[in-house]
Motif scaffolding. Structure first.
Motif, PDB file in Angstrom:
ATOM      1  N   VAL A 212      12.213  15.838   5.942  1.00 13.31           N
ATOM      2  CA  VAL A 212      10.939  16.020   5.239  1.00 13.31           C
ATOM      3  C   VAL A 212       9.865  15.228   5.968  1.00 13.31           C
ATOM      4  N   SER A 213       8.695  15.812   6.031  1.00 11.03           N
ATOM      5  CA  SER A 213       7.528  15.148   6.623  1.00 11.03           C
ATOM      6  C   SER A 213       6.545  14.863   5.497  1.00 11.03           C
ATOM      7  N   ILE A 214       6.232  13.588   5.299  1.00  6.72           N
ATOM      8  CA  ILE A 214       5.386  13.190   4.168  1.00  6.72           C
ATOM      9  C   ILE A 214       4.321  12.215   4.658  1.00  6.72           C
ATOM     10  N   GLY A 215       3.089  12.494   4.316  1.00  8.11           N
ATOM     11  CA  GLY A 215       1.998  11.639   4.753  1.00  8.11           C
ATOM     12  C   GLY A 215       1.065  11.210   3.647  1.00  8.11           C
ATOM     13  N   HIS A 216       0.416  12.164   2.993  1.00  6.48           N
ATOM     14  CA  HIS A 216      -0.646  11.832   2.043  1.00  6.48           C
ATOM     15  C   HIS A 216      -0.131  10.964   0.896  1.00  6.48           C
ATOM     16  N   ALA A 217       0.888  11.444   0.190  1.00  4.72           N
ATOM     17  CA  ALA A 217       1.391  10.700  -0.970  1.00  4.72           C
ATOM     18  C   ALA A 217       1.975   9.367  -0.551  1.00  4.72           C
ATOM     19  N   LEU A 218       2.696   9.353   0.551  1.00  5.52           N
ATOM     20  CA  LEU A 218       3.317   8.117   1.010  1.00  5.52           C
ATOM     21  C   LEU A 218       2.256   7.074   1.372  1.00  5.52           C
ATOM     22  N   THR A 219       1.172   7.516   1.997  1.00 13.04           N
ATOM     23  CA  THR A 219       0.090   6.596   2.360  1.00 13.04           C
ATOM     24  C   THR A 219      -0.626   6.080   1.116  1.00 13.04           C
ATOM     25  N   VAL A 220      -0.845   6.954   0.140  1.00 12.81           N
ATOM     26  CA  VAL A 220      -1.474   6.521  -1.116  1.00 12.81           C
ATOM     27  C   VAL A 220      -0.587   5.484  -1.807  1.00 12.81           C
ATOM     28  N   ASP A 221       0.709   5.736  -1.870  1.00  7.59           N
ATOM     29  CA  ASP A 221       1.622   4.764  -2.475  1.00  7.59           C
ATOM     30  C   ASP A 221       1.596   3.440  -1.714  1.00  7.59           C
ATOM     31  N   ALA A 222       1.462   3.524  -0.392  1.00 18.74           N
ATOM     32  CA  ALA A 222       1.445   2.310   0.427  1.00 18.74           C
ATOM     33  C   ALA A 222       0.193   1.470   0.177  1.00 18.74           C
ATOM     34  N   LEU A 223      -0.888   2.085  -0.287  1.00 18.11           N
ATOM     35  CA  LEU A 223      -2.085   1.316  -0.632  1.00 18.11           C
ATOM     36  C   LEU A 223      -1.791   0.331  -1.755  1.00 18.11           C
ATOM     37  N   TYR A 224      -0.874   0.704  -2.643  1.00 24.61           N
ATOM     38  CA  TYR A 224      -0.505  -0.154  -3.757  1.00 24.61           C
ATOM     39  C   TYR A 224       0.689  -1.057  -3.432  1.00 24.61           C
ATOM     40  N   MET A 225       1.667  -0.506  -2.716  1.00 26.53           N
ATOM     41  CA  MET A 225       2.936  -1.215  -2.561  1.00 26.53           C
ATOM     42  C   MET A 225       3.258  -1.633  -1.136  1.00 26.53           C
ATOM     43  N   GLY A 226       2.542  -1.096  -0.157  1.00 30.37           N
ATOM     44  CA  GLY A 226       2.831  -1.414   1.231  1.00 30.37           C
ATOM     45  C   GLY A 226       3.882  -0.493   1.824  1.00 30.37           C
ATOM     46  N   PHE A 227       3.739  -0.169   3.095  1.00 35.04           N
ATOM     47  CA  PHE A 227       4.705   0.703   3.760  1.00 35.04           C
ATOM     48  C   PHE A 227       6.115   0.113   3.721  1.00 35.04           C
ATOM     49  N   GLN A 228       6.213  -1.198   3.818  1.00 34.23           N
ATOM     50  CA  GLN A 228       7.518  -1.841   3.861  1.00 34.23           C
ATOM     51  C   GLN A 228       8.325  -1.567   2.594  1.00 34.23           C
ATOM     52  N   ASN A 229       7.643  -1.453   1.468  1.00 37.12           N
ATOM     53  CA  ASN A 229       8.313  -1.168   0.198  1.00 37.12           C
ATOM     54  C   ASN A 229       8.429   0.330  -0.084  1.00 37.12           C
ATOM     55  N   VAL A 230       7.437   1.089   0.357  1.00 37.56           N
ATOM     56  CA  VAL A 230       7.371   2.505   0.002  1.00 37.56           C
ATOM     57  C   VAL A 230       8.372   3.347   0.793  1.00 37.56           C
ATOM     58  N   ILE A 231       8.517   3.075   2.071  1.00 36.50           N
ATOM     59  CA  ILE A 231       9.419   3.893   2.885  1.00 36.50           C
ATOM     60  C   ILE A 231      10.845   3.863   2.345  1.00 36.50           C
ATOM     61  N   PRO A 232      11.414   2.703   1.989  1.00 32.72           N
ATOM     62  CA  PRO A 232      12.753   2.724   1.384  1.00 32.72           C
ATOM     63  C   PRO A 232      12.814   3.494   0.067  1.00 32.72           C
ATOM     64  N   LEU A 233      11.734   3.493  -0.705  1.00 35.45           N
ATOM     65  CA  LEU A 233      11.731   4.252  -1.960  1.00 35.45           C
ATOM     66  C   LEU A 233      11.840   5.752  -1.684  1.00 35.45           C
ATOM     67  N   TYR A 234      11.102   6.222  -0.674  1.00 32.98           N
ATOM     68  CA  TYR A 234      11.192   7.637  -0.318  1.00 32.98           C
ATOM     69  C   TYR A 234      12.572   7.974   0.236  1.00 32.98           C
ATOM     70  N   LYS A 235      13.133   7.090   1.027  1.00 30.72           N
ATOM     71  CA  LYS A 235      14.467   7.342   1.573  1.00 30.72           C
ATOM     72  C   LYS A 235      15.511   7.384   0.458  1.00 30.72           C
ATOM     73  N   ASN A 236      15.336   6.565  -0.575  1.00 28.44           N
ATOM     74  CA  ASN A 236      16.258   6.602  -1.701  1.00 28.44           C
ATOM     75  C   ASN A 236      16.256   7.959  -2.398  1.00 28.44           C
ATOM     76  N   CYS A 237      15.091   8.605  -2.422  1.00 29.38           N
ATOM     77  CA  CYS A 237      14.993   9.938  -3.036  1.00 29.38           C
ATOM     78  C   CYS A 237      15.797  10.979  -2.258  1.00 29.38           C
ATOM     79  N   LEU A 238      16.076  10.697  -1.007  1.00 25.59           N
ATOM     80  CA  LEU A 238      16.761  11.664  -0.155  1.00 25.59           C
ATOM     81  C   LEU A 238      18.263  11.448  -0.105  1.00 25.59           C
ATOM     82  N   ARG A 239      18.743  10.434  -0.787  1.00 23.26           N
ATOM     83  CA  ARG A 239      20.183  10.170  -0.786  1.00 23.26           C
ATOM     84  C   ARG A 239      20.890  10.989  -1.853  1.00 23.26           C
TER      85      ARG A 239
END
Length: 239
Positions: A212-239
């Motif tokens: 999956v390629s994700i940009g807009h939503a992931l970047t918006v979430d990162a404004l609140y939580m940071g990429f370091q926290n958000v990327i693992p959350l998205y990866k958890n959705c894919l497990r």
């Protein structure tokens, strides 16, 4: 471990950078950090107006990305010239109009079969995996297979739009599309408006999904939580 890879689209990071005319945020540093935080690919989509990713971003990123580098775009002469100079791991062909705000439909792989086949053959000769952006229509998927594409990327905008009202109805055409992809032997990606609310359900119902390629939503979430926290959350959705 997930069998579906997360590719982070950097378009919105580039949009913020371009707003002030300087290299802040530094696009390359964000890409390298996203990889460090767990991204399994980096996606960019240089448009003709270069309103976010610019053509001159590609050579800098190309030599530094350690994971998969995915370049999206409409195969205009300028886009093809770029890919000849800087071959990518994966190229996702998207039928964007020049002034499109965002991608809003997939290719008609039957009507444009000759053109797409020619482009696909050249890109594959350059060493790229070729993915074609399509609507969840079995005929379009079969057409992509016939013209030689390695993968299709399902346009998930309608799924995301309909998810809250009726997620079972929203996913139904994508299940059929995934079955069609498996039947003809073409690999499967997805992207557009996927987020932390709707991603896990999509993955649960599309078991042969590879990326999956994700940009807009992931970047918006990162404004609140940071990429370091958000990327693992998205990866958890894919497990």
């Amino acid at each position: 471990m997930s069998t579906c890879r997360l590719s982070v689209n950097l378009n919105k990071v580039a949009l913020i950078r371009n707003a002030r005319g300087a290299n802040f945020p530094n696009l390359l540093q964000v890409a390298l950090d996203c990889e460090k935080f767990g991204a399994e690919g980096i996606t960019v989509h240089p448009r003709p107006d270069q309103r976010h990713i610019r053509y001159d971003d590609i050579p800098e990123l190309r030599g530094k990305i350690a994971t998969e580098f995915n370049i999206e775009g409409n195969p205009t002469p300028e886009f093809m010239d770029l890919l000849r100079k800087y071959p990518s791991d994966q190229v996702t062909l998207v039928p964007d109009a020049a002034q499109a705000l965002t991608s809003d439909s997939g290719w008609d792989t039957l009507a444009f079969a000759s053109f797409l086949q020619e482009v696909t053959e050249e890109l594959k000769s350059l060493g790229a995996r070729v993915s074609i952006f399509v609507d969840p229509d079995p005929k379009m998927i079969e057409g992509a297979k016939k013209l030689g594409a390695d993968r299709v990327e399902l346009y998930t905008g309608p799924y995301a739009h309909e998810y809250k009202a009726d997620r079972a109805a929203a996913i139904a055409p994508y299940i059929k599309a995934a079955e069609a992809a498996a039947a003809v032997g073409i690999e499967l990606n997805a992207g557009h408006d996927l987020n932390l609310v709707n991603l896990a359900y999509f993955k649960q119902n599309i078991p042969n999904l590879l990326e999956v390629s994700i940009g807009h939503a992931l970047t918006v979430d990162a404004l609140y939580m940071g990429f370091q926290n958000v990327i693992p959350l998205y990866k958890n959705c894919l497990r």
